[in-house]
Every structure is written in C-alpha cells, then in structure tokens.
Write a protein that holds these residues in place. Structure first.
Motif, PDB file in Angstrom:
ATOM      1  N   GLU A   1      -0.706  22.013  14.225  1.00  0.00           N
ATOM      2  CA  GLU A   1       0.105  21.510  15.347  1.00  0.00           C
ATOM      3  C   GLU A   1      -0.297  20.122  15.841  1.00  0.00           C
ATOM      4  N   LYS A   2      -1.195  19.432  15.138  1.00  0.00           N
ATOM      5  CA  LYS A   2      -1.698  18.148  15.623  1.00  0.00           C
ATOM      6  C   LYS A   2      -0.969  16.973  14.979  1.00  0.00           C
ATOM      7  N   ILE A   3      -0.787  15.935  15.787  1.00  0.00           N
ATOM      8  CA  ILE A   3      -0.375  14.621  15.292  1.00  0.00           C
ATOM      9  C   ILE A   3      -1.477  13.649  15.709  1.00  0.00           C
ATOM     10  N   ARG A   4      -2.110  13.038  14.725  1.00  0.00           N
ATOM     11  CA  ARG A   4      -3.200  12.104  15.011  1.00  0.00           C
ATOM     12  C   ARG A   4      -2.712  10.678  14.797  1.00  0.00           C
ATOM     13  N   VAL A   5      -3.061   9.815  15.736  1.00  0.00           N
ATOM     14  CA  VAL A   5      -2.725   8.389  15.647  1.00  0.00           C
ATOM     15  C   VAL A   5      -4.031   7.632  15.448  1.00  0.00           C
ATOM     16  N   SER A   6      -4.208   7.058  14.253  1.00  0.00           N
ATOM     17  CA  SER A   6      -5.456   6.373  13.891  1.00  0.00           C
ATOM     18  C   SER A   6      -5.182   4.899  13.619  1.00  0.00           C
ATOM     19  N   HIS A   7      -6.186   4.076  13.841  1.00  0.00           N
ATOM     20  CA  HIS A   7      -6.061   2.657  13.518  1.00  0.00           C
ATOM     21  C   HIS A   7      -6.058   2.486  11.994  1.00  0.00           C
ATOM     22  N   HIS A   8      -5.116   1.693  11.529  1.00  0.00           N
ATOM     23  CA  HIS A   8      -4.926   1.558  10.082  1.00  0.00           C
ATOM     24  C   HIS A   8      -6.148   0.945   9.406  1.00  0.00           C
ATOM     25  N   ARG A   9      -6.680  -0.118   9.966  1.00  0.00           N
ATOM     26  CA  ARG A   9      -7.786  -0.830   9.316  1.00  0.00           C
ATOM     27  C   ARG A   9      -9.126  -0.131   9.518  1.00  0.00           C
ATOM     28  N   SER A  10      -9.196   0.757  10.502  1.00  0.00           N
ATOM     29  CA  SER A  10     -10.423   1.544  10.726  1.00  0.00           C
ATOM     30  C   SER A  10     -10.001   2.963  11.106  1.00  0.00           C
ATOM     31  N   PRO A  11      -9.602   3.765  10.123  1.00  0.00           N
ATOM     32  CA  PRO A  11      -9.024   5.078  10.409  1.00  0.00           C
ATOM     33  C   PRO A  11      -9.957   6.036  11.142  1.00  0.00           C
ATOM     34  N   TYR A  12     -11.267   5.775  11.112  1.00  0.00           N
ATOM     35  CA  TYR A  12     -12.204   6.614  11.868  1.00  0.00           C
ATOM     36  C   TYR A  12     -12.026   6.418  13.376  1.00  0.00           C
ATOM     37  N   ASN A  13     -11.351   5.350  13.766  1.00  0.00           N
ATOM     38  CA  ASN A  13     -11.100   5.045  15.175  1.00  0.00           C
ATOM     39  C   ASN A  13      -9.752   5.663  15.574  1.00  0.00           C
ATOM     40  N   ILE A  14      -9.780   6.742  16.340  1.00  0.00           N
ATOM     41  CA  ILE A  14      -8.566   7.470  16.715  1.00  0.00           C
ATOM     42  C   ILE A  14      -8.023   6.916  18.029  1.00  0.00           C
ATOM     43  N   GLN A  15      -6.759   6.508  18.000  1.00  0.00           N
ATOM     44  CA  GLN A  15      -6.119   5.964  19.185  1.00  0.00           C
ATOM     45  C   GLN A  15      -5.697   7.077  20.145  1.00  0.00           C
TER      46      GLN A  15
ATOM     47  N   GLU B   1       0.841  -1.191   0.000  1.00  0.00           N
ATOM     48  CA  GLU B   1       0.000   0.000   0.000  1.00  0.00           C
ATOM     49  C   GLU B   1       0.880   1.246   0.000  1.00  0.00           C
ATOM     50  N   LEU B   2       0.425   2.248  -0.740  1.00  0.00           N
ATOM     51  CA  LEU B   2       1.107   3.541  -0.785  1.00  0.00           C
ATOM     52  C   LEU B   2       0.119   4.601  -0.327  1.00  0.00           C
ATOM     53  N   LEU B   3       0.488   5.342   0.718  1.00  0.00           N
ATOM     54  CA  LEU B   3      -0.383   6.362   1.292  1.00  0.00           C
ATOM     55  C   LEU B   3       0.071   7.737   0.836  1.00  0.00           C
ATOM     56  N   ALA B   4      -0.896   8.538   0.372  1.00  0.00           N
ATOM     57  CA  ALA B   4      -0.613   9.873  -0.143  1.00  0.00           C
ATOM     58  C   ALA B   4      -1.421  10.892   0.641  1.00  0.00           C
ATOM     59  N   ALA B   5      -0.729  11.841   1.276  1.00  0.00           N
ATOM     60  CA  ALA B   5      -1.377  12.924   2.016  1.00  0.00           C
ATOM     61  C   ALA B   5      -1.397  14.167   1.141  1.00  0.00           C
ATOM     62  N   ASP B   6      -2.519  14.903   1.145  1.00  0.00           N
ATOM     63  CA  ASP B   6      -2.615  16.048   0.240  1.00  0.00           C
ATOM     64  C   ASP B   6      -2.899  17.359   0.977  1.00  0.00           C
ATOM     65  N   LYS B   7      -2.961  18.437   0.203  1.00  0.00           N
ATOM     66  CA  LYS B   7      -3.078  19.780   0.756  1.00  0.00           C
ATOM     67  C   LYS B   7      -4.442  20.063   1.364  1.00  0.00           C
TER      68      LYS B   7
ATOM     69  N   ILE C   1      -1.779   4.529  11.669  1.00  0.00           N
ATOM     70  CA  ILE C   1      -1.363   5.562  10.724  1.00  0.00           C
ATOM     71  C   ILE C   1      -1.174   6.852  11.523  1.00  0.00           C
ATOM     72  N   LEU C   2      -0.039   7.488  11.343  1.00  0.00           N
ATOM     73  CA  LEU C   2       0.266   8.726  12.034  1.00  0.00           C
ATOM     74  C   LEU C   2       0.293   9.859  11.021  1.00  0.00           C
ATOM     75  N   THR C   3      -0.494  10.895  11.261  1.00  0.00           N
ATOM     76  CA  THR C   3      -0.593  12.025  10.332  1.00  0.00           C
ATOM     77  C   THR C   3      -0.387  13.321  11.089  1.00  0.00           C
ATOM     78  N   ALA C   4       0.292  14.269  10.437  1.00  0.00           N
ATOM     79  CA  ALA C   4       0.602  15.564  11.055  1.00  0.00           C
ATOM     80  C   ALA C   4       0.114  16.683  10.140  1.00  0.00           C
ATOM     81  N   ASP C   5      -0.395  17.758  10.738  1.00  0.00           N
ATOM     82  CA  ASP C   5      -0.969  18.841   9.934  1.00  0.00           C
ATOM     83  C   ASP C   5      -0.423  20.208  10.346  1.00  0.00           C
TER      84      ASP C   5
END
Length: 412
Positions: free
Chosen positions: A168-182, A117-123, A161-165
């Motif tokens: 100032e936030k870093i969100r840690v989400s479950h990969h198989r259910s990204p709506y579920n935030i750890q 899998e290749l993950l792409a974050a956009d603007k 999945i770890l995403t930064a915006d």
C-alpha cells in the motif's frame, strides 16, 4: 501482459509473447517482435537466472511482462518472463537496439523524461537503471523496497522517482540520490497497482489500487488531495457500495492536455472518465459500458481513447469527445486500418492468456482471531452447561437415606 501504446503514428500492442506495431496513417508493413524467437540467455548468466526461486531461463515462458513507450514516442521497451530487456527505436523505422538481461522478473518499465535512462521495477522490490545512450551497458541497482514493486514513474522535472508496492506504499525518492526519501503517499488499503502523473499537472500524482479507489496526491509533500471510490460509482444511486467487492485498478491514463482521465479496472466491462481541473479535484464525468471485457485503454496524441477488447470480431474501438460526451467512432479510417492489420496476429494469440487476472493473487487475506476465539469459548461454555444439567438429579426422586425400608421391617 496485454498493453496498448502509441509511438508517434504507430499503434503498439504487446500481448502474450509478441510486440506488434501497426501504422495508423499509412498502409505500411507491421513490425513484429516475437520473444520466443529472440536471443537466448548467455551461458554466463544462467546461474543468476533462477536466483529469484522461479524457473530458469530455459523454462521461461517468453511472455511479455511489462511494456513502455518513451515520452517522445521515439523509443519503446519490453521485458519478458525469460528476463530479457529489449530496447527498440521507432523512428525513422522500427529496429531492435539491444537485448539485455535483468536479475529478476520485472513488473514495470518507465523511461526518464530525458529518455537517457530506462527504469525497471521487479518482483523482489528492486529498481534497476539501464542506460539508453549506451544500450549494451548492464543495469545498476537504484533502490529497493521490502515488498514487490508494481508501478514506477519519474517526475517531469526528473527530480523524483515514484515507486508503488504491494504493501500500500507510494515512495517518493530523489532521483540522483534514491536513498534520500522525499515523502510517502499513504492511504490505500490494498496494493498500489497504477501510477500516473498528468501531463499538464507535473506536481500531482494519480494512483490506483486494489481497494477500488483512485487518489490524487501532491506527491512532493505526500498530501492526499482527494480519494474517489469506484465501487460507489458502480452502485445504484442511494445504495451502499459493497466494501467486500474486489476492484483493482489496472490502468490509469490521461489525455495529452491533462484534462481527462480514464480508469480501467480488472475484470470489469466499464471505463470511468474523470475531468481534472486546477481546483485540485477529480470530477466524475461519465461511464463507458462495453459489450465485452476491455484488456487495455490508452489515449492517442489527438486525445482519442482507444480500447482493446477481448474479442476476435471487433478487437479495437475508438472514442472521441463530442459535445461533452464520449462517442464511438465506428467507421474511422485509422481504426479500420489498424484492425485489419492486427487481425492475423490477434487470431494466433491465446485468448485465455490475454484475459488473465494479474492482481487477484495480491489481495491480503485477513484473519479475525478474536472472533474465532470467542466462538470457540462460547461452544465450550455451552457444552459445560449441558454436562452440568445432565449430572443434576431429577426433582421427582426422593433423596437416598442411610437405611433402606427392608432393613426397617426386619429390625421390627
């Protein structure tokens, strides 16, 4: 975006509109992919091309915006300003596997640990997933932020999945259910520009920000284990760091053994080295002062740091750890071979494009309305006092009476 990576024995560089792969061990023909000569947008996608309010595909600059290498070094990918997503196979030889299209311009790419899998974050703040096994399949939306994404990472166990915006936030989400935030990793004062999970510390996260700090996290719980202010390390000992100085971390990279971390900030000619042990602390090790501005840094498989410089004479330098000190490997055969092969391509690339500041426009401008209000109020009070003083009669003048002296003499 100018970036450096390693695919096995290949040194890979993305700069301006090109990706160039050069073999470090043997004298082999370089692989060059020029985005300006790549496949154009299919007619059916032209309507979606300008959906983010930017220029359409016909006016895209073809500049590479993001670049990534898979954990095994067998795959690579890039995305450009014309919204292409290009997947490459590096072994046994370089070839372009597929060219797909993203909805909006991307800011970061990352492969999953299984490389399927290749993950792409956009603007726009969205994260899309693209299949590597089926390289022609279109991407699917995984999750989204309310603000622009700048970096993304996947935990080594493929759980998070770890995403930064830019907020100032870093969100840690479950990969198989990204709506579920750890968890959320909160504490930066400016945009989060870089994420790195050390290879031998899979439960820790390193983050770099526009506030000039590098933080160490236990990302699963969201706990900040340590914060290092790079501005304090830049200052003379005993002096106070300049809190108003903009210092944006543009690269965080770890050595293969996870013991050493190198940090590069935008528009700064210094590389900071840290050591990372089991005591959950980043320990400042040393600083590397360079003669010209570094564009990117990265460790190779042998733990040596390669530095790409904004210089036509000496574009590459290598540093190795010798007796607890990072020493310049001036006459190393690999650097000589790569430099000579790179020179014809490097000379054709625009220096002004290479040195562009990526994060300067992301800083938030704060307005102190209270101070401005108090200042204007004081000005009004001062003007009112001046008018009052001007209206008061002088103390030497006699007050006027009801009858004048001439009237008194006439009456007598």
């Amino acid at each position: 975006m100018t970036a450096v990576g390693f695919c096995g024995d290949w040194f890979v560089l993305s700069c301006e509109k090109k990706l160039v792969a050069l073999h470090r061990k043997k004298s082999r023909e370089p692989f060059v992919f020029d985005c300006s000569c790549a496949e154009k947008t299919p007619k059916g996608l032209k309507k979606d091309a300008g959906s983010d309010g930017g220029p359409s595909e016909e006016t895209g600059s073809d500049t590479v915006l993001a670049f990534a290498v898979s954990p095994s070094g067998k795959l690579a990918a890039l995305t450009d300003d014309s919204k292409r997503l290009v997947l490459f196979e590096c072994e046994p030889s370089w070839r372009c596997i597929s060219i797909r299209w993203v909805v909006r311009r991307c800011t970061s790419l990352t492969f999953s640990p299984a490389e399927d899998e290749l993950l792409a974050a956009d603007k726009s703040g969205d994260l899309y997933s693209f299949s590597v096994v089926d390289p022609q399949r279109e991407g699917g939306l995984q999750m989204g932020h309310l603000s622009m994404l700048l970096a993304a990472a996947v935990s080594p166990d493929d759980r998070f999945i770890l995403t930064a915006d830019v907020d100032e936030k870093i969100r840690v989400s479950h990969h198989r259910s990204p709506y579920n935030i750890q968890s959320f990793c909160l504490g930066h004062q400016q945009f989060v520009s870089a994420l790195q999970i050390p290879p031998t510390h899979p439960h820790w996260l390193l983050s770099g920000s526009g506030d000039g700090t590098v933080k160490l996290w236990d990302y699963e719980s969201g706990q900040c284990l340590q914060s290092c202010d790079l501005r304090a390390l830049e200052e003379v000992p005993g002096s106070d760091p300049d809190k108003d100085k903009n210092l944006a971390v543009c690269r965080l990279t770890s050595s293969p053994d996870g013991c050493h971390v190198a940090v590069l900030c935008e528009s700064v000619s210094t590389v900071h080295f840290f050591t990372l042990g089991r005591e959950k602390r980043l320990v400042p090790h040393s600083r590397l002062h360079l003669p010209t501005r570094p564009l990117d840094i990265n460790f190779d498989d042998d733990g040596r740091l390669w530095v790409l410089l904004d210089s036509g004479d000496i574009p590459l330098k290598m540093y190795a750890l010798r007796q607890n000190s990072w020493e310049h490997e001036a006459d190393h055969l690999e650097v000589t071979r790569v430099t000579e092969a790179l020179r014809p391509h490097w000379s054709t690339m625009n220096a002004s494009t290479r040195a562009t500041d990526r994060f300067e426009h992301l800083y938030k401008v704060s307005f102190d309305n209270v101070s401005l209000y108090l200042q204007k109020k004081q000005q009004r009070l001062d003007e009112q006092q001046k008018r009052t003083k001007a209206q008061k009669p002088s103390g030497n003048k006699r007050p006027k009476t009801g009858t004048s002296r001439a009237e008194v003499q006439t009456s007598s």
